[in-house]
Design a protein around this motif. Structure first.
Motif, PDB file in Angstrom:
ATOM      1  N   ARG A 110       0.823  -1.206   0.000  1.00 47.54           N
ATOM      2  CA  ARG A 110       0.000   0.000   0.000  1.00 47.54           C
ATOM      3  C   ARG A 110       0.856   1.255   0.000  1.00 47.54           C
ATOM      4  O   ARG A 110       2.002   1.243   0.434  1.00 47.54           O
ATOM      5  CB  ARG A 110      -0.862   0.046   1.255  1.00 47.54           C
ATOM      6  CG  ARG A 110      -2.074  -0.817   1.217  1.00 47.54           C
ATOM      7  CD  ARG A 110      -2.901  -0.605   2.450  1.00 47.54           C
ATOM      8  NE  ARG A 110      -2.291  -1.128   3.643  1.00 47.54           N
ATOM      9  CZ  ARG A 110      -2.606  -0.699   4.859  1.00 47.54           C
ATOM     10  NH1 ARG A 110      -3.469   0.253   5.024  1.00 47.54           N
ATOM     11  NH2 ARG A 110      -2.017  -1.240   5.924  1.00 47.54           N
ATOM     12  N   GLN A 111       0.248   2.353  -0.478  1.00 49.72           N
ATOM     13  CA  GLN A 111       0.882   3.658  -0.315  1.00 49.72           C
ATOM     14  C   GLN A 111       0.683   4.107   1.124  1.00 49.72           C
ATOM     15  O   GLN A 111      -0.069   3.502   1.871  1.00 49.72           O
ATOM     16  CB  GLN A 111       0.203   4.669  -1.251  1.00 49.72           C
ATOM     17  CG  GLN A 111       0.237   4.285  -2.706  1.00 49.72           C
ATOM     18  CD  GLN A 111       1.645   4.383  -3.236  1.00 49.72           C
ATOM     19  OE1 GLN A 111       2.276   5.426  -3.113  1.00 49.72           O
ATOM     20  NE2 GLN A 111       2.129   3.317  -3.802  1.00 49.72           N
ATOM     21  N   PHE A 113      -0.954   6.519   2.450  1.00 45.11           N
ATOM     22  CA  PHE A 113      -2.273   6.978   2.888  1.00 45.11           C
ATOM     23  C   PHE A 113      -3.384   6.171   2.253  1.00 45.11           C
ATOM     24  O   PHE A 113      -4.390   6.707   1.796  1.00 45.11           O
ATOM     25  CB  PHE A 113      -2.449   8.467   2.573  1.00 45.11           C
ATOM     26  CG  PHE A 113      -1.465   9.325   3.293  1.00 45.11           C
ATOM     27  CD1 PHE A 113      -0.630  10.176   2.602  1.00 45.11           C
ATOM     28  CD2 PHE A 113      -1.346   9.268   4.665  1.00 45.11           C
ATOM     29  CE1 PHE A 113       0.298  10.961   3.253  1.00 45.11           C
ATOM     30  CE2 PHE A 113      -0.430  10.047   5.346  1.00 45.11           C
ATOM     31  CZ  PHE A 113       0.398  10.895   4.622  1.00 45.11           C
ATOM     32  N   GLU A 114      -3.188   4.877   2.217  1.00 44.79           N
ATOM     33  CA  GLU A 114      -4.181   4.006   1.616  1.00 44.79           C
ATOM     34  C   GLU A 114      -4.787   3.099   2.665  1.00 44.79           C
ATOM     35  O   GLU A 114      -4.074   2.610   3.551  1.00 44.79           O
ATOM     36  CB  GLU A 114      -3.495   3.124   0.558  1.00 44.79           C
ATOM     37  CG  GLU A 114      -4.086   3.212  -0.811  1.00 44.79           C
ATOM     38  CD  GLU A 114      -3.423   2.255  -1.772  1.00 44.79           C
ATOM     39  OE1 GLU A 114      -2.232   2.450  -2.054  1.00 44.79           O
ATOM     40  OE2 GLU A 114      -4.095   1.319  -2.210  1.00 44.79           O
ATOM     41  N   TYR A 115      -6.073   2.841   2.525  1.00 48.70           N
ATOM     42  CA  TYR A 115      -6.741   1.914   3.420  1.00 48.70           C
ATOM     43  C   TYR A 115      -6.641   0.490   2.877  1.00 48.70           C
ATOM     44  O   TYR A 115      -6.546   0.279   1.670  1.00 48.70           O
ATOM     45  CB  TYR A 115      -8.233   2.275   3.520  1.00 48.70           C
ATOM     46  CG  TYR A 115      -8.578   3.106   4.717  1.00 48.70           C
ATOM     47  CD1 TYR A 115      -8.662   4.483   4.632  1.00 48.70           C
ATOM     48  CD2 TYR A 115      -8.828   2.511   5.946  1.00 48.70           C
ATOM     49  CE1 TYR A 115      -8.981   5.242   5.727  1.00 48.70           C
ATOM     50  CE2 TYR A 115      -9.142   3.269   7.046  1.00 48.70           C
ATOM     51  CZ  TYR A 115      -9.216   4.638   6.939  1.00 48.70           C
ATOM     52  OH  TYR A 115      -9.530   5.385   8.036  1.00 48.70           O
TER      53      TYR A 115
END
Lengths: 300, 264, 275
Positions: free
Chosen positions: C25-26, C28-30
């Motif tokens: 994930r990046q 700020f990714e959920y």
């Protein structure tokens, strides 16, 4: 940034979630606890079976395995049962006098004696009191190690050893835990995948994924107590391949598929082929698609 | 039918209009109340601090570092020390019969007290250099003698004093202040109880003095991001002045008590 | 306690420096969210939510209660958070109490600040009777970031809660409430104002959104902010030394992500109901 917003949050209803179907069935037989196991006479009883009167019944839910005269029931999902010669990945839980207690995903913690590890310098000598005090410097709490099962005591205690150059503390990688039954016992546990990523498939379901410089390999002549290496900032490509392998193993674990280098690379290559970015690999809809595509391949 | 009454222990957010009209703030909006500091008030403790913010009075005693009394979950956290905290709101804090009854005074630890102790531990965990105290526990005992608004800020200040008094190694003195946002969109620094109850929002900020960082932010009420940021900025400025006063006070105390043999 | 070796922590920190996390994930990714509503037939509203490996079950019970302490609220909200022992051994015994107290307090504070239920239609007899919504939250599995999962599940459970219609009969100064037994005579709650929490962990010098349990173990700080649909802050929970400058940058991200998250959740619930 706007584009990120669109894809950074993914909400889906539960029905889309992965449907788990066991796929290790070839031509075996499923039994539930208490079921009769059809058998010829004079069989040798193995794990998971019990004689009740004249019948041979199963005590666990699993698959009947017959090897010559040995009949046993392998449970579908259970704690790892150690066998001598297994290669495992373990986490140090505690340090007590002259031994380390190691968590190996089994019923009990395994034991690694101070006398069963290689001292730095490859020297063979008696362990002194100083060595005992320095145990924390070899392996500290929460460290991950690879080791081999040396011996199983009567009460089920697992004795480990790291008396080979390829075993020892694990660094520079990612740890992941899978169902132990998915890792088949085989001759090789240390693999180098075709994407350049190394993995250690512990028979106990603990897997270590790492990148290795050419300087370190299975056949390297160095002692396994290396001096603390600087954690090189490997380039981004390598890191992403590593993460992709980790996610592929997660998918295999989710669908209860056997975890071997071939199957891992199958999923890996499928995601590359479809241009799926690493962060989307674990979305329920995407892994459903991948599973449907690969499940009929012969490696599975 | 079993029915639980939810505890109302914070400010009540319906503006008490009549009260507000009668009430006049006698000091400028960005000035905290008069501050009284003292250390060494509890003789038995390793260190203690006493703070008065206006009429709010808080006393904190520190015991330790000492072996932990209760081992959490049976497993000792070996290489790092631990901070424990017990907060007691004395019965003088409760101003109405209803709230006294609801607060379980004399019947064990109330939920509010438990929350305050968890918060205080959270503030000081990154501040106390815990790896200098392996296998030890540092116990904080807090008594809120009177609560006229900003009790948590006073608690934090008193704990900093107490830790300094006990010579426990900390990164820096921690300063704390509360800012209330009134219904007229004014920023009131260090509100007393009436102002806190009439406020639309309440922000308490704790920060170590010599770093551009915050160790805790406590927030109640609904605020837009700009208002929130301005309130936090204001709080940080005021907290730094309060913190400087605290440091000066500690230095004065040392000068008063120094024995000639210690310094040559 | 989730165990992480120093080597793993070092690798995690280095990976986060490059802007990726261990599951790809990046920052700020959920993680993927799965949602289901109406799972508890005995509750007035319920939902089950899965965030990565964290799974949460929320049930809402609707009752009529006496008004407390001369408050003017139409609705009293009572949150109870429990963690099933099977989820983690951490949550047995005394530790569990303080942990669940904190979460309950955070939810209560956020919902009160956001004034979610100030709808006039929800008022019964001001000063005497009001609605009492008991929200029971059960954490089934811990995979990191329980706060967000709980707040999302609470909001979706409340959005599908059915409140029965009540007829108020006044006779000689005393009130009688007749609750309509007809199962169709119900109204759904409007929860547009309900906030949701966004949690960041501070790892090294970077904030990451929606930390997994590994990331939480390696974090040296945490920031949980409750935002409503307008981007107003309803509650803040913080831990560890946080850089003041970073905060303002984070808040813009929080506002944007919060809005998208709330939209997606509402969409999913709506699609589920229509299908």
């Amino acid at each position: 940034m706007d584009k990120d917003d669109d894809t950074s949050i993914f909400v889906s209803p539960f029905e889309q979630e992965a449907v788990v179907t066991p796929s290790i069935v070839k031509s075996s037989q499923f039994v539930a606890p208490g079921d009769d196991i059809l058998s010829q006479e004079s069989v040798v009883r193995g794990h998971g079976t019990m004689v009740q009167g004249t019948r041979l019944t199963s005590t666990v839910a699993g698959i009947v395995e017959r090897v010559n005269k040995l009949v046993a029931v392998l449970p579908i999902r259970a704690r790892y049962s150690a066998e001598v010669g297994d290669v495992i990945v373990g986490r140090i839980r505690d340090i007590v006098s002259r031994r380390w207690k190691v968590d190996v995903n089994s019923r009990q913690d395994a034991v690694l004696l101070l006398s069963a590890v290689n001292l730095p310098g490859g020297v063979q000598r008696r362990r002194t009191y100083e060595d005992e005090l320095k145990m924390r410097e070899f392996f500290d709490q929460d460290d991950l190690i690879s080791a081999e099962v040396q011996e199983l005591k009567q009460d089920g205690l697992i004795m480990l050893h790291t008396r080979s150059l390829k075993y020892g503390k694990l660094e520079n990688g990612i740890f992941i835990s899978v169902t132990p039954q998915l890792v088949k016992r085989s001759k090789k546990h240390f693999h180098r995948l075709s994407c350049g990523v190394h993995i250690i498939l512990g028979d106990n379901g603990y897997v270590w994924i790492y990148v290795d410089d050419a300087a370190y390999g299975e056949d390297e002549e160095e002692a396994n107590f290396s001096k603390r290496r600087e954690n090189d900032k490997s380039n981004l490509e390598q890191r992403l391949s590593l993460i992709r392998v980790r996610n592929s193993i997660c998918i295999l674990d989710l669908y209860f598929l056997s975890i071997q280098p071939e199957t891992i690379m199958l999923i890996y290559e499928e995601t590359i082929r479809r241009n799926i970015p690493v962060q989307h690999m674990l979305r329920p809809d995407i892994i459903n698609d991948i599973y449907r595509t690969v499940k009929n391949t012969k490696e599975m | 039918m079993e029915r639980r009454i939810s505890q109302r222990y914070g400010p009540f957010f319906e503006p008490i209009h009549s009260l507000e009209r009668e009430y006049q703030r006698t000091r400028p909006n960005n000035a905290p109340r008069s501050l009284v500091l003292n250390t060494g008030t509890v003789v038995d403790a390793a260190g203690s601090g006493y703070v008065e913010l206006g009429k709010t009075k808080v006393i904190v005693a520190v015991q330790g570092p000492r072996p932990p009394i209760r081992i959490r979950g049976g497993v000792e956290n070996t290489m790092n020390g631990r901070i424990t905290c017990e907060v007691v709101k004395s019965s003088f804090c409760y101003y109405s019969y209803e709230s006294t009854r609801m607060a379980n005074v004399g019947r064990g630890v109330s939920e509010e007290e438990r929350l305050l102790s968890t918060r205080l531990v959270r503030v000081f965990e990154p501040i106390v250099i815990l790896d200098k105290y392996p296998k030890c526990s540092i116990d904080l005992y807090v008594v809120i003698l009177e609560d006229d608004g900003s009790a948590f800020a006073a608690m934090t200040l008193a704990t900093s004093l107490a830790l300094a008094d006990a010579s426990i190694e900390i990164i820096s003195v921690v300063s704390s202040v509360t800012v209330a946002i009134s219904t007229k969109q004014e920023y009131l620094v260090d509100p007393d109880r009436t102002e806190s109850e009439c406020a639309v929002g309440l922000i308490t900020v704790s920060l170590p003095l010599h770093a551009a960082q915050l160790c805790e932010i406590q927030h109640t009420g609904k605020l837009s991001i700009q208002v929130w940021l301005s309130a936090v900025q204001l709080a940080v400025e005021v907290a730094q002045t309060i913190g400087n006063s605290m440091c000066q006070f500690l230095l004065q105390e040392m000068e008063k008590n120094e024995t000639p043999s210690l310094c040559s | 306690m989730y165990a992480v070796s120093k080597a793993e922590k070092a690798y995690l920190l280095d990976t986060i420096e490059t802007g990726t996390r261990l599951d790809g994930r990046q920052l700020f990714e959920y993680r993927p969210i799965s949602l289901q509503v109406g799972v508890l037939p005995s509750a007035s509203g319920s939902s089950r939510l899965r965030l990565g490996e964290t799974e949460v079950l929320v049930g809402v019970k609707v009752e009529v209660g006496d008004v407390v302490e001369s408050s003017n609220d139409n609705v009293q909200l009572l949150f109870t958070v429990e963690c099933s022992g099977s989820a983690s051994a951490d949550f047995l015994g005394r530790e569990a109490e303080s942990w669940s107290s904190e979460l309950q307090n955070a939810l209560e504070s956020a919902y009160r600040a956001a004034n979610v239920f100030d709808d006039e239609r929800l008022s019964l007899v001001p000063g005497k009777f009001c609605w009492l919504f008991k929200v029971d939250i059960l954490v089934l599995d811990t995979g990191g970031n329980m706060m967000d999962a709980i707040s999302m599940a609470t909001r979706t459970a409340l959005s599908t809660t059915l409140v029965p219609r009540v007829h108020i009969v006044q006779s000689e100064g005393s009130f009688e409430l007749e609750i309509d037994d007809n199962p169709d005579a119900c109204d759904t709650l409007k929860v547009e104002k309900a906030p949701t929490f966004l949690t960041f962990s501070l790892i090294g010098n970077h904030f990451v959104l929606d930390p997994s349990i590994q990331e939480e173990t390696c974090a040296r700080g945490k920031l949980s902010v409750a935002v409503d649909a307008n981007g107003d802050i309803c509650h803040v929970y913080s831990f560890g030394l946080l850089d003041a400058v970073e905060l303002s940058r984070l808040l813009t991200i929080i506002k944007k992500t919060g809005k998208v998250l709330l939209n997606r959740l509402d969409e999913c619930v709506k699609n589920g109901e229509s299908s």
